[in-house]
Design an enzyme around this catalytic site. Sequence first.
Site, PDB file in Angstrom:
ATOM      1  N   HIS A  37      38.004  47.864  41.170  1.00  0.00           N
ATOM      2  CA  HIS A  37      37.403  48.195  42.343  1.00  0.00           C
ATOM      3  C   HIS A  37      35.966  48.305  42.375  1.00  0.00           C
ATOM      4  CE1 HIS A  37      41.672  49.475  43.134  1.00  0.00           C
ATOM      5  NE2 HIS A  37      41.690  48.580  43.874  1.00  0.00           N
ATOM      6  N   SER A 186      44.978  47.328  37.521  1.00  0.00           N
ATOM      7  CA  SER A 186      45.763  47.565  38.759  1.00  0.00           C
ATOM      8  C   SER A 186      46.187  48.644  39.041  1.00  0.00           C
ATOM      9  CB  SER A 186      47.101  46.551  38.839  1.00  0.00           C
ATOM     10  OG  SER A 186      47.980  47.046  39.714  1.00  0.00           O
TER      11      SER A 186
END
Length: 295
Positions: A37, A186
Amino acid sequence: MPSIHHHIATLRAALNPYRGQQRIALVPTMGNLHDGHLELVKLAKQHADIVVVSIFVNPTQFGAGEDFDSYPRTLDADVAKLATVGADYVFAPSIDEMYPVLPPPTSVRAGEITAQLCGQSRPNHFDGVGIVVSKLFNIVQPEVAVFGQKDYQQLAIIQQIVRDLSYPIEIIGAPIVRAADGLALSSRNQYLTEAERSAAPVLHKELQRLAAQLMHGQHLEQGLESLLIETRTRITEAGFKIDYLEVKTAQLDSLKVDGASASFNGDHQDLVVLVAAWLGRARLLDNQLVTVQQP
Ligand code: PAF
């Protein structure tokens, strides 16, 4: 520290002075941020002056029995991480703020592209993604939005929605960020036990092996289905339960079954190998692009 907004009206008021003066980028997330991210935010900063990160665990994209309730919510830690990469605004709305009526009677459905791959086992998932991303686009009105290429199908669907609904937004796909052993980062990796975490890189290794076989034209000689069966067997033997393993064109069209040779575009074909597989509680996604030269 980024400035945090929980309400649409206050976020809009904060962003209004920039409109027409500076470029705004949106990075939509469900929080529980990892380095992948943060790379999206860094990329967004290269394309815009102001970066807004949304953090919202979107109920409409989870099916019954999925991990909506247990999905990790870590807002304070997320905001601290975002501060290290220079995000300017965090939009962290409540469910009521986003959905005055739940489920929303209005839908954003992207059609056929949503029926394949993840859409087969998660039938309404992409409708939920479609509506929440459309709402975020309308709330933030960014010039640019950044999404990870790990969710390859999601990225393709969002590009289609932007095209079909004429959103004046440039969509940027960010490369997959991997751990040193190749596992794609993830939020759901944290569901893995220690033993599962050690086995998990097999997924990426098998995608790479299949991509190399395609690059050498082995699917044209041996047949694509036979290569897929071999790869599925090895992934299953490593402890995964495969949801799908498929080879598609880069646009997510099907390859012609008869030797896959009909899908050449001039002298080459751009393909993508896509996988979703369960390892214990975690459903892992990965993909690998590959260009095949015509023999
Ligand atoms: O990729 C995700 O994290 C989500 O699907 C998204 C795009 C933030 C929409 O909820």
